[in-house]
Write a protein that holds these residues in place. Structure first.
Motif, PDB file in Angstrom:
ATOM      1  N   PHE A   1      -7.225  -9.038  -4.590  1.00 28.35           N
ATOM      2  CA  PHE A   1      -6.969  -7.607  -4.530  1.00 28.35           C
ATOM      3  C   PHE A   1      -7.533  -6.970  -3.263  1.00 28.35           C
ATOM      4  CE2 PHE A   1      -7.632  -3.109  -5.493  1.00 28.35           C
ATOM      5  CZ  PHE A   1      -6.368  -2.775  -5.968  1.00 28.35           C
ATOM      6  N   SER A   2      -8.531  -7.596  -2.632  1.00 32.16           N
ATOM      7  CA  SER A   2      -9.118  -7.016  -1.416  1.00 32.16           C
ATOM      8  C   SER A   2      -8.077  -6.825  -0.322  1.00 32.16           C
ATOM      9  CB  SER A   2     -10.262  -7.894  -0.904  1.00 32.16           C
ATOM     10  OG  SER A   2      -9.784  -9.196  -0.571  1.00 32.16           O
ATOM     11  N   SER A   3      -7.009  -7.633  -0.311  1.00 35.85           N
ATOM     12  CA  SER A   3      -5.971  -7.483   0.713  1.00 35.85           C
ATOM     13  C   SER A   3      -5.086  -6.262   0.450  1.00 35.85           C
ATOM     14  CB  SER A   3      -5.103  -8.742   0.769  1.00 35.85           C
ATOM     15  OG  SER A   3      -4.396  -8.924  -0.448  1.00 35.85           O
ATOM     16  N   ARG A   4      -5.195  -5.660  -0.758  1.00 34.87           N
ATOM     17  CA  ARG A   4      -4.394  -4.483  -1.104  1.00 34.87           C
ATOM     18  C   ARG A   4      -5.282  -3.303  -1.470  1.00 34.87           C
ATOM     19  NH1 ARG A   4      -1.553  -4.819  -5.494  1.00 34.87           N
ATOM     20  NH2 ARG A   4      -2.705  -6.512  -6.459  1.00 34.87           N
ATOM     21  N   LEU A   5      -6.516  -3.315  -0.978  1.00 39.37           N
ATOM     22  CA  LEU A   5      -7.470  -2.272  -1.347  1.00 39.37           C
ATOM     23  C   LEU A   5      -7.154  -0.926  -0.703  1.00 39.37           C
ATOM     24  CD1 LEU A   5     -10.160  -1.402  -2.668  1.00 39.37           C
ATOM     25  CD2 LEU A   5     -11.322  -2.261  -0.617  1.00 39.37           C
ATOM     26  N   LEU A   6      -6.736  -0.930   0.555  1.00 42.50           N
ATOM     27  CA  LEU A   6      -6.501   0.324   1.253  1.00 42.50           C
ATOM     28  C   LEU A   6      -5.303   1.063   0.663  1.00 42.50           C
ATOM     29  CD1 LEU A   6      -7.176  -0.637   4.969  1.00 42.50           C
ATOM     30  CD2 LEU A   6      -8.709   0.455   3.337  1.00 42.50           C
ATOM     31  N   SER A   7      -5.312   2.391   0.790  1.00 46.00           N
ATOM     32  CA  SER A   7      -4.348   3.230   0.083  1.00 46.00           C
ATOM     33  C   SER A   7      -2.895   2.935   0.455  1.00 46.00           C
ATOM     34  CB  SER A   7      -4.655   4.705   0.352  1.00 46.00           C
ATOM     35  OG  SER A   7      -4.629   4.978   1.752  1.00 46.00           O
ATOM     36  N   PHE A   8      -2.612   2.549   1.698  1.00 45.27           N
ATOM     37  CA  PHE A   8      -1.230   2.318   2.083  1.00 45.27           C
ATOM     38  C   PHE A   8      -0.731   0.950   1.620  1.00 45.27           C
ATOM     39  CE2 PHE A   8      -3.811   0.969   5.689  1.00 45.27           C
ATOM     40  CZ  PHE A   8      -3.266  -0.258   6.033  1.00 45.27           C
TER      41      PHE A   8
ATOM     42  N   ILE B   1      -3.414   4.601  -7.227  1.00 43.02           N
ATOM     43  CA  ILE B   1      -4.547   5.281  -6.601  1.00 43.02           C
ATOM     44  C   ILE B   1      -5.872   4.609  -6.953  1.00 43.02           C
ATOM     45  CG2 ILE B   1      -5.808   7.475  -6.466  1.00 43.02           C
ATOM     46  CD1 ILE B   1      -3.162   8.906  -6.890  1.00 43.02           C
ATOM     47  N   ALA B   2      -6.026   4.201  -8.215  1.00 41.71           N
ATOM     48  CA  ALA B   2      -7.250   3.541  -8.644  1.00 41.71           C
ATOM     49  C   ALA B   2      -7.185   2.054  -8.309  1.00 41.71           C
ATOM     50  CB  ALA B   2      -7.460   3.754 -10.136  1.00 41.71           C
ATOM     51  N   MET B   3      -8.269   1.340  -8.601  1.00 46.78           N
ATOM     52  CA  MET B   3      -8.317  -0.106  -8.456  1.00 46.78           C
ATOM     53  C   MET B   3      -8.676  -0.709  -9.814  1.00 46.78           C
ATOM     54  SD  MET B   3     -11.937  -0.762  -6.488  1.00 46.78           S
ATOM     55  CE  MET B   3     -11.540   0.428  -5.181  1.00 46.78           C
ATOM     56  N   PRO B   4      -8.394  -1.978 -10.041  1.00 43.56           N
ATOM     57  CA  PRO B   4      -8.766  -2.592 -11.313  1.00 43.56           C
ATOM     58  C   PRO B   4     -10.265  -2.492 -11.566  1.00 43.56           C
ATOM     59  CG  PRO B   4      -7.267  -4.015 -10.102  1.00 43.56           C
ATOM     60  CD  PRO B   4      -7.666  -2.916  -9.168  1.00 43.56           C
TER      61      PRO B   4
ATOM     62  N   ALA C   1       7.053   7.158   8.128  1.00 41.98           N
ATOM     63  CA  ALA C   1       6.632   5.765   8.100  1.00 41.98           C
ATOM     64  C   ALA C   1       5.126   5.625   7.971  1.00 41.98           C
ATOM     65  CB  ALA C   1       7.121   5.049   9.363  1.00 41.98           C
ATOM     66  N   ARG C   2       4.365   6.624   8.413  1.00 34.29           N
ATOM     67  CA  ARG C   2       2.901   6.555   8.385  1.00 34.29           C
ATOM     68  C   ARG C   2       2.270   7.433   7.307  1.00 34.29           C
ATOM     69  NH1 ARG C   2       0.625   3.743  12.370  1.00 34.29           N
ATOM     70  NH2 ARG C   2       1.830   3.251  14.258  1.00 34.29           N
ATOM     71  N   THR C   3       3.063   8.089   6.491  1.00 34.85           N
ATOM     72  CA  THR C   3       2.541   9.004   5.483  1.00 34.85           C
ATOM     73  C   THR C   3       2.990   8.556   4.101  1.00 34.85           C
ATOM     74  OG1 THR C   3       2.701  10.820   7.066  1.00 34.85           O
ATOM     75  CG2 THR C   3       2.385  11.414   4.753  1.00 34.85           C
ATOM     76  N   LEU C   4       2.070   8.585   3.139  1.00 34.22           N
ATOM     77  CA  LEU C   4       2.371   8.190   1.771  1.00 34.22           C
ATOM     78  C   LEU C   4       1.743   9.188   0.804  1.00 34.22           C
ATOM     79  CD1 LEU C   4       3.461   6.188  -0.336  1.00 34.22           C
ATOM     80  CD2 LEU C   4       1.333   4.878  -0.081  1.00 34.22           C
ATOM     81  N   LEU C   5       2.548   9.719  -0.113  1.00 32.59           N
ATOM     82  CA  LEU C   5       2.082  10.599  -1.180  1.00 32.59           C
ATOM     83  C   LEU C   5       2.191   9.846  -2.499  1.00 32.59           C
ATOM     84  CD1 LEU C   5       3.863  13.934  -0.182  1.00 32.59           C
ATOM     85  CD2 LEU C   5       1.476  13.306   0.233  1.00 32.59           C
ATOM     86  N   LYS C   6       1.123   9.892  -3.320  1.00 32.85           N
ATOM     87  CA  LYS C   6       1.118   9.199  -4.600  1.00 32.85           C
ATOM     88  C   LYS C   6       0.604  10.120  -5.706  1.00 32.85           C
ATOM     89  CE  LYS C   6      -1.252   5.633  -2.953  1.00 32.85           C
ATOM     90  NZ  LYS C   6      -1.983   4.361  -2.903  1.00 32.85           N
ATOM     91  N   LEU C   7       1.176   9.959  -6.885  1.00 37.72           N
ATOM     92  CA  LEU C   7       0.730  10.656  -8.085  1.00 37.72           C
ATOM     93  C   LEU C   7       0.586   9.619  -9.183  1.00 37.72           C
ATOM     94  CD1 LEU C   7       0.200  13.304  -9.724  1.00 37.72           C
ATOM     95  CD2 LEU C   7       2.655  13.296 -10.237  1.00 37.72           C
ATOM     96  N   SER C   8      -0.551   9.639  -9.892  1.00 33.77           N
ATOM     97  CA  SER C   8      -0.740   8.659 -10.962  1.00 33.77           C
ATOM     98  C   SER C   8      -1.548   9.253 -12.103  1.00 33.77           C
ATOM     99  CB  SER C   8      -1.432   7.395 -10.438  1.00 33.77           C
ATOM    100  OG  SER C   8      -2.829   7.584 -10.317  1.00 33.77           O
TER     101      SER C   8
ATOM    102  N   ALA D   1      -7.364  10.229 -16.611  1.00 36.84           N
ATOM    103  CA  ALA D   1      -7.524  10.722 -15.240  1.00 36.84           C
ATOM    104  C   ALA D   1      -6.141  10.913 -14.637  1.00 36.84           C
ATOM    105  CB  ALA D   1      -8.339   9.753 -14.396  1.00 36.84           C
ATOM    106  N   VAL D   2      -5.961  12.015 -13.918  1.00 36.89           N
ATOM    107  CA  VAL D   2      -4.741  12.292 -13.168  1.00 36.89           C
ATOM    108  C   VAL D   2      -5.138  12.534 -11.721  1.00 36.89           C
ATOM    109  CG1 VAL D   2      -2.747  13.801 -12.895  1.00 36.89           C
ATOM    110  CG2 VAL D   2      -3.600  13.280 -15.189  1.00 36.89           C
ATOM    111  N   ALA D   3      -4.424  11.916 -10.784  1.00 38.26           N
ATOM    112  CA  ALA D   3      -4.804  12.037  -9.377  1.00 38.26           C
ATOM    113  C   ALA D   3      -3.571  12.168  -8.496  1.00 38.26           C
ATOM    114  CB  ALA D   3      -5.633  10.839  -8.940  1.00 38.26           C
ATOM    115  N   LEU D   4      -3.729  12.928  -7.413  1.00 39.38           N
ATOM    116  CA  LEU D   4      -2.728  13.081  -6.363  1.00 39.38           C
ATOM    117  C   LEU D   4      -3.369  12.648  -5.058  1.00 39.38           C
ATOM    118  CD1 LEU D   4       0.078  14.180  -5.412  1.00 39.38           C
ATOM    119  CD2 LEU D   4      -1.065  16.390  -5.071  1.00 39.38           C
ATOM    120  N   GLN D   5      -2.704  11.779  -4.311  1.00 41.46           N
ATOM    121  CA  GLN D   5      -3.287  11.229  -3.084  1.00 41.46           C
ATOM    122  C   GLN D   5      -2.314  11.374  -1.910  1.00 41.46           C
ATOM    123  OE1 GLN D   5      -3.478   6.852  -2.237  1.00 41.46           O
ATOM    124  NE2 GLN D   5      -5.682   7.164  -2.515  1.00 41.46           N
ATOM    125  N   TRP D   6      -2.849  11.838  -0.794  1.00 41.60           N
ATOM    126  CA  TRP D   6      -2.122  11.865   0.477  1.00 41.60           C
ATOM    127  C   TRP D   6      -2.809  10.889   1.426  1.00 41.60           C
ATOM    128  CZ3 TRP D   6      -4.426  13.410   5.160  1.00 41.60           C
ATOM    129  CH2 TRP D   6      -3.559  13.448   6.264  1.00 41.60           C
TER     130      TRP D   6
END
Length: 363
Positions: free
Chosen positions: A119-126, A131-134, A316-323, A344-349
């Motif tokens: 999972f460390s290879s997919r840790l960063l937000s993009f 939004i969360a991690m395991p 291409a460089r911007t990602l919006l997430k809702l979870s 928990a509800v989160a919005l991430q830019w």
């Protein structure tokens, strides 16, 4: 607060990326998150159930002073009312040197990623579709040395690390000690990979008294972890899954205590800009803690949680997430174990940056 380093880290494949920039790379990602939780769950609650924010920055760099040799480092900073810890923090996540003469062999040393798990290879937000991690994963970066490589359908990694896999709140904070670790994978066909990894070594720390350790050395109490992972992609579908089994020696106990943690994470891309993702996790890793000068608590803590989310890419460089995320704790007789469920509800830019490219454009 840990010491700043002037050398910042490339998170993945620093050698290739450094060459793409003509021997130098300087990139980063910035995140802004809005959170709303209840005030119940130990795992999910933030700001006592009130709305909160998090601002985060992560920058990494790599330079290739000699052919096939790369110096790299990464610095991470975070602040805001919705942090799990109060206030702000800034620290060095990774740094070191990497020698990669061929795809079949590379060597790396410094403060580096753990060898067990993926999972460390997919840790960063993009790279993280949610939004969360395991809960079973913790972003620990031990000191150590490792070798990696791939040949045909097979890849491998092995090394010696200074820290075990640990999650704050489940086991005592560890001290540094030598721990061997290995991992391997096979890609039978394009879009499919299966892997396994393992590690063993001390997991306690050197601050415990002789009575707490029952007159034994803290390094004699060992953690053994074996993990498996799977990745699959076909068309617009992507799937990731991991499972890990841990065994722990506990002072005063004749037998080890065991636990199992796993998650599955599907993602489907509907259009180039829009996708939906989910993650289901079950974690029954042991809760281990000294109760007094001679007695230890050691029993399983079982939590299940589900996170559902969607992402949209305006550029291409911007990602919006809702979870949204919901957890469930299995009842436990231990009063120190969390019991309350929550949400928990989160919005991430998220915005990625290439500072070398920006500087080139200005010139």
């Amino acid at each position: 607060m840990r010491k700043w380093l002037t050398c910042l880290c490339l998170v993945a494949a620093p050698v290739v990326a450094a060459r793409a920039q003509g021997g130098f790379l300087f990139q980063g990602v910035s995140d802004l998150e809005l959170w709303k939780t209840d005030d119940k769950s130990t795992l999910l609650h933030r700001t006592n159930g009130q709305p909160g924010v998090i601002a985060r920055g992560d920058v990494w760099a790599a330079v290739e002073p000699i052919r096939n040799v790369v110096l790299f480092g990464e610095v991470w900073a975070e602040g805001g009312s919705a942090r799990l810890e109060q206030g702000g923090d800034i620290y060095t996540r990774q740094y070191g040197v990497r020698w990669a003469p061929t795809d079949a062999f590379s060597a790396e040393g410094g403060q580096i990623r753990n060898i067990v798990g993926t999972f460390s290879s997919r840790l960063l937000s993009f790279r993280n579709p949610l939004i969360a991690m395991p809960d079973g994963y913790a972003p620990n970066y031990p000191y150590g040395a490792r070798v990696d490589g791939s040949a045909g359908k097979v890849d491998y990694r092995a090394g010696v690390l200074s820290l075990p896999l640990y999650r704050e709140g489940y086991t005592p904070p560890p001290s540094h000690a030598v721990r061997p670790a290995i991992g391997a994978g096979i890609t039978p066909t394009i879009g499919m990979r299966f892997g396994v990894s393992a590690s063993a070594g001390p997991y306690l720390n050197d601050s415990f008294s002789a009575s707490q350790l029952h007159a034994q050395d803290w390094k004699s109490f060992r953690q053994r972890v074996i993990a498996g992972d799977a990745q699959f992609s076909r068309g617009y579908f992507e799937g990731n899954a991991e499972i890990a089994h841990g065994s722990y020696d506990v002072p005063g106990r004749a037998t080890a205590i065991n636990g199992l943690s796993f998650y599955v994470e599907p993602k489907y891309t509907f259009t180039p800009r829009f996708y939906a993702a989910a993650r289901y996790e079950r974690n029954d890793y042991p809760f281990i803690s000294p109760l007094n000068s001679t007695i230890w608590i050691a029993n399983g803590v079982i939590v299940q949680d589900v996170e559902l989310g969607a992402g949209y890419r305006p550029t291409a460089r911007t990602l919006l997430k809702l979870s949204g995320r919901k957890d469930h704790w299995t009842p436990n007789a231990n009063p120190n174990v969390p019991k309350d469920n929550g949400y928990a509800v989160a919005l991430q830019w998220s915005q990625t940056w290439d500072f070398v490219e920006l500087a080139t454009r200005r010139r």
